[in-house]
Design a protein around this motif. Structure first.
Motif, PDB file in Angstrom:
ATOM      1  N   VAL A   1       0.855  -1.184   0.000  1.00 39.39           N
ATOM      2  CA  VAL A   1       0.000   0.000   0.000  1.00 39.39           C
ATOM      3  C   VAL A   1       0.888   1.229   0.000  1.00 39.39           C
ATOM      4  O   VAL A   1       1.776   1.375   0.845  1.00 39.39           O
ATOM      5  CB  VAL A   1      -0.927   0.017   1.239  1.00 39.39           C
ATOM      6  N   LEU A   2       0.653   2.111  -0.960  1.00 34.87           N
ATOM      7  CA  LEU A   2       1.357   3.386  -1.034  1.00 34.87           C
ATOM      8  C   LEU A   2       0.333   4.484  -0.786  1.00 34.87           C
ATOM      9  O   LEU A   2      -0.692   4.545  -1.465  1.00 34.87           O
ATOM     10  CB  LEU A   2       2.000   3.584  -2.405  1.00 34.87           C
ATOM     11  N   ALA A   3       0.610   5.319   0.194  1.00 36.74           N
ATOM     12  CA  ALA A   3      -0.276   6.447   0.498  1.00 36.74           C
ATOM     13  C   ALA A   3       0.373   7.715  -0.030  1.00 36.74           C
ATOM     14  O   ALA A   3       1.569   7.935   0.146  1.00 36.74           O
ATOM     15  CB  ALA A   3      -0.498   6.544   2.004  1.00 36.74           C
ATOM     16  N   PHE A   4      -0.421   8.538  -0.701  1.00 37.64           N
ATOM     17  CA  PHE A   4       0.085   9.770  -1.301  1.00 37.64           C
ATOM     18  C   PHE A   4      -0.641  10.964  -0.696  1.00 37.64           C
ATOM     19  O   PHE A   4      -1.857  10.948  -0.565  1.00 37.64           O
ATOM     20  CB  PHE A   4      -0.169   9.774  -2.816  1.00 37.64           C
ATOM     21  N   ASP A   5       0.117  12.001  -0.384  1.00 36.89           N
ATOM     22  CA  ASP A   5      -0.539  13.246  -0.026  1.00 36.89           C
ATOM     23  C   ASP A   5      -0.472  14.160  -1.247  1.00 36.89           C
ATOM     24  O   ASP A   5       0.096  13.793  -2.271  1.00 36.89           O
ATOM     25  CB  ASP A   5       0.061  13.884   1.231  1.00 36.89           C
ATOM     26  N   LYS A   6      -1.011  15.324  -1.171  1.00 39.73           N
ATOM     27  CA  LYS A   6      -1.068  16.216  -2.341  1.00 39.73           C
ATOM     28  C   LYS A   6       0.311  16.680  -2.796  1.00 39.73           C
ATOM     29  O   LYS A   6       0.455  17.189  -3.894  1.00 39.73           O
ATOM     30  CB  LYS A   6      -1.933  17.433  -2.030  1.00 39.73           C
ATOM     31  N   ASN A   7       1.320  16.530  -1.978  1.00 39.73           N
ATOM     32  CA  ASN A   7       2.632  17.071  -2.308  1.00 39.73           C
ATOM     33  C   ASN A   7       3.601  16.065  -2.929  1.00 39.73           C
ATOM     34  O   ASN A   7       4.739  16.403  -3.196  1.00 39.73           O
ATOM     35  CB  ASN A   7       3.258  17.682  -1.055  1.00 39.73           C
ATOM     36  N   ILE A   8       3.189  14.828  -3.161  1.00 40.43           N
ATOM     37  CA  ILE A   8       4.064  13.825  -3.779  1.00 40.43           C
ATOM     38  C   ILE A   8       4.251  14.171  -5.248  1.00 40.43           C
ATOM     39  O   ILE A   8       3.288  14.403  -5.976  1.00 40.43           O
ATOM     40  CB  ILE A   8       3.460  12.408  -3.668  1.00 40.43           C
ATOM     41  N   THR A   9       5.505  14.208  -5.686  1.00 43.05           N
ATOM     42  CA  THR A   9       5.768  14.476  -7.092  1.00 43.05           C
ATOM     43  C   THR A   9       6.573  13.376  -7.754  1.00 43.05           C
ATOM     44  O   THR A   9       6.645  13.318  -8.973  1.00 43.05           O
ATOM     45  CB  THR A   9       6.537  15.801  -7.267  1.00 43.05           C
ATOM     46  N   ALA A  10       7.196  12.496  -6.960  1.00 40.88           N
ATOM     47  CA  ALA A  10       8.033  11.459  -7.549  1.00 40.88           C
ATOM     48  C   ALA A  10       8.178  10.289  -6.583  1.00 40.88           C
ATOM     49  O   ALA A  10       8.037  10.436  -5.374  1.00 40.88           O
ATOM     50  CB  ALA A  10       9.419  12.025  -7.857  1.00 40.88           C
ATOM     51  N   ILE A  11       8.447   9.132  -7.148  1.00 41.34           N
ATOM     52  CA  ILE A  11       8.798   7.948  -6.366  1.00 41.34           C
ATOM     53  C   ILE A  11      10.233   7.629  -6.729  1.00 41.34           C
ATOM     54  O   ILE A  11      10.564   7.477  -7.905  1.00 41.34           O
ATOM     55  CB  ILE A  11       7.876   6.767  -6.700  1.00 41.34           C
ATOM     56  N   VAL A  12      11.097   7.576  -5.733  1.00 46.97           N
ATOM     57  CA  VAL A  12      12.513   7.321  -5.971  1.00 46.97           C
ATOM     58  C   VAL A  12      12.951   6.086  -5.195  1.00 46.97           C
ATOM     59  O   VAL A  12      12.340   5.712  -4.200  1.00 46.97           O
ATOM     60  CB  VAL A  12      13.389   8.533  -5.572  1.00 46.97           C
ATOM     61  N   GLY A  13      14.013   5.470  -5.673  1.00 42.96           N
ATOM     62  CA  GLY A  13      14.569   4.309  -4.998  1.00 42.96           C
ATOM     63  C   GLY A  13      15.667   3.705  -5.855  1.00 42.96           C
ATOM     64  O   GLY A  13      15.853   4.086  -7.015  1.00 42.96           O
ATOM     65  N   PRO A  14      16.404   2.752  -5.287  1.00 40.30           N
ATOM     66  CA  PRO A  14      17.508   2.138  -6.027  1.00 40.30           C
ATOM     67  C   PRO A  14      17.003   1.247  -7.158  1.00 40.30           C
ATOM     68  O   PRO A  14      15.834   0.859  -7.188  1.00 40.30           O
ATOM     69  CB  PRO A  14      18.228   1.318  -4.959  1.00 40.30           C
ATOM     70  N   ASN A  15      17.906   0.911  -8.076  1.00 34.80           N
ATOM     71  CA  ASN A  15      17.561  -0.007  -9.158  1.00 34.80           C
ATOM     72  C   ASN A  15      17.017  -1.299  -8.571  1.00 34.80           C
ATOM     73  O   ASN A  15      17.518  -1.798  -7.567  1.00 34.80           O
ATOM     74  CB  ASN A  15      18.797  -0.320 -10.009  1.00 34.80           C
ATOM     75  N   GLY A  16      15.971  -1.821  -9.194  1.00 39.13           N
ATOM     76  CA  GLY A  16      15.397  -3.081  -8.757  1.00 39.13           C
ATOM     77  C   GLY A  16      14.413  -2.977  -7.608  1.00 39.13           C
ATOM     78  O   GLY A  16      13.935  -3.993  -7.104  1.00 39.13           O
ATOM     79  N   SER A  17      14.075  -1.759  -7.187  1.00 39.27           N
ATOM     80  CA  SER A  17      13.180  -1.611  -6.037  1.00 39.27           C
ATOM     81  C   SER A  17      11.699  -1.621  -6.425  1.00 39.27           C
ATOM     82  O   SER A  17      10.842  -1.622  -5.551  1.00 39.27           O
ATOM     83  CB  SER A  17      13.511  -0.331  -5.260  1.00 39.27           C
ATOM     84  N   GLY A  18      11.388  -1.605  -7.711  1.00 37.06           N
ATOM     85  CA  GLY A  18      10.002  -1.698  -8.161  1.00 37.06           C
ATOM     86  C   GLY A  18       9.368  -0.402  -8.610  1.00 37.06           C
ATOM     87  O   GLY A  18       8.155  -0.342  -8.819  1.00 37.06           O
ATOM     88  N   LYS A  19      10.165   0.653  -8.789  1.00 35.19           N
ATOM     89  CA  LYS A  19       9.605   1.943  -9.207  1.00 35.19           C
ATOM     90  C   LYS A  19       8.844   1.829 -10.526  1.00 35.19           C
ATOM     91  O   LYS A  19       7.720   2.313 -10.642  1.00 35.19           O
ATOM     92  CB  LYS A  19      10.719   2.984  -9.348  1.00 35.19           C
ATOM     93  N   SER A  20       9.430   1.176 -11.498  1.00 36.15           N
ATOM     94  CA  SER A  20       8.767   1.030 -12.799  1.00 36.15           C
ATOM     95  C   SER A  20       7.522   0.164 -12.685  1.00 36.15           C
ATOM     96  O   SER A  20       6.531   0.403 -13.377  1.00 36.15           O
ATOM     97  CB  SER A  20       9.725   0.415 -13.821  1.00 36.15           C
ATOM     98  N   ASN A  21       7.546  -0.825 -11.801  1.00 35.39           N
ATOM     99  CA  ASN A  21       6.375  -1.674 -11.610  1.00 35.39           C
ATOM    100  C   ASN A  21       5.224  -0.892 -10.979  1.00 35.39           C
ATOM    101  O   ASN A  21       4.056  -1.162 -11.257  1.00 35.39           O
ATOM    102  CB  ASN A  21       6.719  -2.899 -10.763  1.00 35.39           C
ATOM    103  N   ILE A  22       5.550   0.078 -10.140  1.00 33.97           N
ATOM    104  CA  ILE A  22       4.510   0.947  -9.569  1.00 33.97           C
ATOM    105  C   ILE A  22       3.855   1.752 -10.690  1.00 33.97           C
ATOM    106  O   ILE A  22       2.628   1.829 -10.784  1.00 33.97           O
ATOM    107  CB  ILE A  22       5.092   1.873  -8.482  1.00 33.97           C
TER     108      ILE A  22
END
Length: 163
Positions: free
Chosen positions: A19-40
């Motif tokens: 579960v990912l919760a977002f507030d109005k101020n989220i602009t990006a999801i960051v993390g290391p290679n292989g962490s699932g950013k593209s899958n999100i």
């Protein structure tokens, strides 16, 4: 109207409920290679009705369902759900919260739901269009897409943006 929550179960690398919760101020999801950013990003595209397996970085429908690992068995179902805050009333439904979900089994059969009611993909597309939350109001651009745009011929680049 804005995205407040994303629930992912069985989508690609997400075997367990995430579960990912977002507030109005989220602009990006960051993390290391292989962490699932593209899958999100792919899960967001998919729940909103993406049909092209190429755009989801797969070849066939079942490629998006968690296929198992050394410690976890493969799953037979994928489910992604987004929750939209509609307290501003911009959405085409008169609910303060709108939930869009999509699930699919290994046969490729998809079920779409809007606030818990089973609907057709065209209903989701129409709701998003009426809410001005359709394909023209947002863009999900992944790392691979940026590379393709930069290295594309002018004709290919035009086709990309037209699409």
């Amino acid at each position: 109207m804005h995205l407040t929550r994303l629930d992912i179960i069985g989508f690609k690398s997400f075997a367990d409920k995430t579960v990912l919760a977002f507030d109005k101020n989220i602009t990006a999801i960051v993390g290391p290679n292989g962490s699932g950013k593209s899958n999100i990003a792919d899960s967001l595209r998919w729940v909103l009705g993406e049909q092209s397996m190429k755009n989801l970085r797969g070849k066939k429908a079942e490629d998006i369902i968690f296929n198992g690992s050394k410690n976890k068995r493969r799953l037979g179902l994928v489910r992604v759900e987004i929750t939209l805050d509609n307290t501003d009333g911009r959405g085409a439904l008169e609910y303060p919260e709108i939930v869009i979900s999509r699930e699919m089994d290994r046969t490729g059969e998809s079920t779409y739901r809007l606030n818990g009611h089973t609907v057709n993909l065209s209903d989701i597309v129409m709701f998003l269009a009426k809410s001005h939350f359709g394909q023209k109001s947002y863009a999900i651009i992944g790392q691979g897409m940026i590379d393709r745009i930069v290295n594309a011929t002018p004709e290919s680049r035009k086709d990309f943006f037209d699409e």
